[in-house]
Design a protein around this motif. Sequence first.
Motif, PDB file in Angstrom:
ATOM      1  N   GLY A  27      -4.191  16.606  13.804  1.00  0.00           N
ATOM      2  CA  GLY A  27      -4.569  16.339  12.419  1.00  0.00           C
ATOM      3  C   GLY A  27      -3.353  16.260  11.508  1.00  0.00           C
ATOM      4  O   GLY A  27      -3.287  15.406  10.608  1.00  0.00           O
ATOM      5  N   MET A  28      -2.388  17.129  11.729  1.00  0.00           N
ATOM      6  CA  MET A  28      -1.147  17.082  10.942  1.00  0.00           C
ATOM      7  C   MET A  28      -0.427  15.759  11.154  1.00  0.00           C
ATOM      8  O   MET A  28       0.029  15.118  10.198  1.00  0.00           O
ATOM      9  N   TYR A  29      -0.319  15.346  12.425  1.00  0.00           N
ATOM     10  CA  TYR A  29       0.346  14.068  12.703  1.00  0.00           C
ATOM     11  C   TYR A  29      -0.416  12.909  12.063  1.00  0.00           C
ATOM     12  O   TYR A  29       0.187  11.999  11.492  1.00  0.00           O
ATOM     13  N   ASN A  30      -1.737  12.939  12.164  1.00  0.00           N
ATOM     14  CA  ASN A  30      -2.532  11.832  11.638  1.00  0.00           C
ATOM     15  C   ASN A  30      -2.432  11.725  10.115  1.00  0.00           C
ATOM     16  O   ASN A  30      -2.486  10.624   9.562  1.00  0.00           O
ATOM     17  N   ILE A  31      -2.286  12.865   9.438  1.00  0.00           N
ATOM     18  CA  ILE A  31      -2.113  12.813   7.979  1.00  0.00           C
ATOM     19  C   ILE A  31      -0.846  12.042   7.641  1.00  0.00           C
ATOM     20  O   ILE A  31      -0.826  11.188   6.739  1.00  0.00           O
ATOM     21  N   GLY A  32       0.252  12.332   8.355  1.00  0.00           N
ATOM     22  CA  GLY A  32       1.476  11.572   8.142  1.00  0.00           C
ATOM     23  C   GLY A  32       1.333  10.122   8.565  1.00  0.00           C
ATOM     24  O   GLY A  32       1.807   9.212   7.869  1.00  0.00           O
ATOM     25  N   TYR A  33       0.659   9.913   9.677  1.00  0.00           N
ATOM     26  CA  TYR A  33       0.450   8.555  10.191  1.00  0.00           C
ATOM     27  C   TYR A  33      -0.286   7.697   9.168  1.00  0.00           C
ATOM     28  O   TYR A  33       0.104   6.545   8.907  1.00  0.00           O
ATOM     29  N   GLN A  34      -1.353   8.237   8.578  1.00  0.00           N
ATOM     30  CA  GLN A  34      -2.145   7.476   7.616  1.00  0.00           C
ATOM     31  C   GLN A  34      -1.342   7.159   6.359  1.00  0.00           C
ATOM     32  O   GLN A  34      -1.462   6.063   5.779  1.00  0.00           O
ATOM     33  N   ASN A  35      -0.495   8.096   5.906  1.00  0.00           N
ATOM     34  CA  ASN A  35       0.321   7.846   4.717  1.00  0.00           C
ATOM     35  C   ASN A  35       1.339   6.741   4.968  1.00  0.00           C
ATOM     36  O   ASN A  35       1.485   5.808   4.163  1.00  0.00           O
ATOM     37  N   TYR A  36       2.049   6.839   6.085  1.00  0.00           N
ATOM     38  CA  TYR A  36       3.062   5.822   6.392  1.00  0.00           C
ATOM     39  C   TYR A  36       2.413   4.470   6.672  1.00  0.00           C
ATOM     40  O   TYR A  36       2.944   3.423   6.297  1.00  0.00           O
ATOM     41  N   ALA A  37       1.253   4.476   7.343  1.00  0.00           N
ATOM     42  CA  ALA A  37       0.567   3.215   7.632  1.00  0.00           C
ATOM     43  C   ALA A  37       0.088   2.558   6.342  1.00  0.00           C
ATOM     44  O   ALA A  37       0.179   1.329   6.193  1.00  0.00           O
ATOM     45  N   ALA A  38      -0.426   3.357   5.403  1.00  0.00           N
ATOM     46  CA  ALA A  38      -0.911   2.813   4.135  1.00  0.00           C
ATOM     47  C   ALA A  38       0.212   2.179   3.323  1.00  0.00           C
ATOM     48  O   ALA A  38       0.001   1.191   2.610  1.00  0.00           O
ATOM     49  N   ALA A  39       1.402   2.761   3.452  1.00  0.00           N
ATOM     50  CA  ALA A  39       2.548   2.242   2.698  1.00  0.00           C
ATOM     51  C   ALA A  39       3.269   1.122   3.429  1.00  0.00           C
ATOM     52  O   ALA A  39       4.196   0.506   2.875  1.00  0.00           O
ATOM     53  N   GLY A  40       2.878   0.847   4.662  1.00  0.00           N
ATOM     54  CA  GLY A  40       3.521  -0.208   5.431  1.00  0.00           C
ATOM     55  C   GLY A  40       4.885   0.170   5.974  1.00  0.00           C
ATOM     56  O   GLY A  40       5.677  -0.709   6.329  1.00  0.00           O
ATOM     57  N   THR A  41       5.169   1.468   6.071  1.00  0.00           N
ATOM     58  CA  THR A  41       6.480   1.923   6.547  1.00  0.00           C
ATOM     59  C   THR A  41       6.387   2.639   7.891  1.00  0.00           C
ATOM     60  O   THR A  41       7.310   3.342   8.287  1.00  0.00           O
ATOM     61  N   LEU A  42       5.274   2.445   8.595  1.00  0.00           N
ATOM     62  CA  LEU A  42       5.049   3.169   9.841  1.00  0.00           C
ATOM     63  C   LEU A  42       6.093   2.794  10.900  1.00  0.00           C
ATOM     64  O   LEU A  42       6.561   3.645  11.658  1.00  0.00           O
ATOM     65  N   ALA A  43       6.459   1.528  10.961  1.00  0.00           N
ATOM     66  CA  ALA A  43       7.384   1.065  12.001  1.00  0.00           C
ATOM     67  C   ALA A  43       8.762   1.700  11.865  1.00  0.00           C
ATOM     68  O   ALA A  43       9.462   1.891  12.869  1.00  0.00           O
ATOM     69  N   SER A  44       9.158   2.031  10.656  1.00  0.00           N
ATOM     70  CA  SER A  44      10.497   2.587  10.437  1.00  0.00           C
ATOM     71  C   SER A  44      10.524   4.108  10.449  1.00  0.00           C
ATOM     72  O   SER A  44      11.599   4.702  10.313  1.00  0.00           O
ATOM     73  N   ALA A  45       9.373   4.736  10.611  1.00  0.00           N
ATOM     74  CA  ALA A  45       9.302   6.205  10.584  1.00  0.00           C
ATOM     75  C   ALA A  45       9.325   6.757  12.000  1.00  0.00           C
ATOM     76  O   ALA A  45       8.721   6.183  12.920  1.00  0.00           O
ATOM     77  N   SER A  46      10.018   7.883  12.183  1.00  0.00           N
ATOM     78  CA  SER A  46      10.062   8.535  13.486  1.00  0.00           C
ATOM     79  C   SER A  46       8.863   9.463  13.657  1.00  0.00           C
ATOM     80  O   SER A  46       8.198   9.832  12.683  1.00  0.00           O
TER      81      SER A  46
END
Length: 386
Positions: free
Chosen positions: A73-92
Motif C-alpha cells: 500500500g505504501m508503494y502504491n501510494i507513491g506509484y499513483q502519485n508519480y503516475a498521475a504526474a507523468g513522472t513514473l518512468a523517471s522515478a526509482s
Amino acid sequence: MSFLRNYLNKIKPNFEEGGKLHAFRSVFDGFETFLYVPNDTAKAGGVNIHDAIDSKRIMSMVVIALMPAMLFGMYNIGYQNYAAAGTLASASFFEIFIYGFLAVLPKILVSYIVGLGIEFAWAQWKGEEIQEGYLVSGIIIPLIIPIGCPLWMLALACAFSVIFCKEIFGGTGMNIFNPAVAARMFLFFAYPSKMTGDTVWVAQNSIFGLGNDLPDGFTAATPLGQLAQNITPDASILDMALGFIPGSIGETSLIAIAIGAFILLWTGIASWRTMISVFVGGIAFALLFEQTGQGMTWWHHFVMGGFAFGAVFMATDPVTSCRTTTGQYIYGFLIGAMAIIIRVMNAGYPEGMMLAIFFGNMFAPTIDHFIVERNITKRLKRGGTK
C-alpha cells in the motif's frame, strides 16, 4: 535481551503495590507482557490447557500478516502519485516507496497514539490491565481509508471506535462490533466527501522533495467507482490483482492480501471456515446477479474494493464473529452475500464490504445462540430427555 529483562525486573517493584509508581502499574504491565510472555498460569481447579501463545502474540501474528498489504500500500501510494504526474518512468523504486511511506506513516502514528492513548488512560482510570486488542485495529484502520483522509478525521474515528465500540462494552473480548469497521463506518457517514468520490484516492502533494504537487481538482476514480457509474475501468485485470490501482491504502493488492491470508491460516489464527464462506457467499450472489444481467463477473468483486481485505482480516476477527463451527459457515456466507447485494443494488454505496461486516457482527451472537440451542435439543433427544 537479557539486559532488558534484568532492567524490567529491577524497576518492577516501583510499579507494584506500595511502589512510588504504583499508579502506572497497568502501563508497565502492558509493556512487559508485550515484550515477554507472562509467567502467570491458571490457578483454578480442573483441567487447564497451558500454552505459550497469549492474546498479545495472536495480535502480533495478525500484524505480521498485515505487513505485505501495508508495505505494498505504501508503494502504491507513491506509484499513483508519480503516475498521475507523468513522472513514473523517471522515478526509482526507492523514491516511490519512500514517498508512500512518508504519506502513510503519519496515519499509522495518529491511529496508534490516539487509540492506545485512550486505552492506556482508560486502564489507568479503571485500575485494570491494558488490553492488547488495539494492536491490530491500530494498523487496520489506516489501511482501510483513502490516503486523502485528513489526520484529524482519523483521530476522531479512532477515538470513537475505541470508546464507543470497545471500552463501553468492557474492552477487548467483550465488544460486539469490530472497532476498525466502526471507525470506517463513522468516517463514511460523518464525512462522506472525504471517504468517497474521485479526489481522495491519490496523494496530491510532494513530501520533503519527493513526489509531485498535482493540479488543484485532480481526480482519480477507483475501478469499483467507475463500474458504479457504468464506466469501463481504466485498469487491467492484472493491475487490479497486483494492486496498481487507486483505492484504500491496504486494500488494493489481492496478492499481498493472499500472502496475509496464508499466514493467518497456516498459524491457525483465523478461521478458514469464516474466510472461505465469505468468498463462497460472494461468488454465489455475484453469479446470481450476473445471470439476471446485473453487476459484474464474480472474480471482478475480489480484485476491486475491500472485499478480499475484509474477508481475510476483518470478517475473521475472533471476538466479533461467530464462534460455533456451523455458525462460522453461516456468518461468513451472510457477509459475502450481503456485500454483493449492497454493491449491485445500491449505486450510491459501491463498496459494501464494511457495511456487510458491520451487520454480520450484529447477527453473530444470534446465529451462535440458535446453533447452541439446536445442539442442546439434539443431545437431549439422543439421551431420551424431553
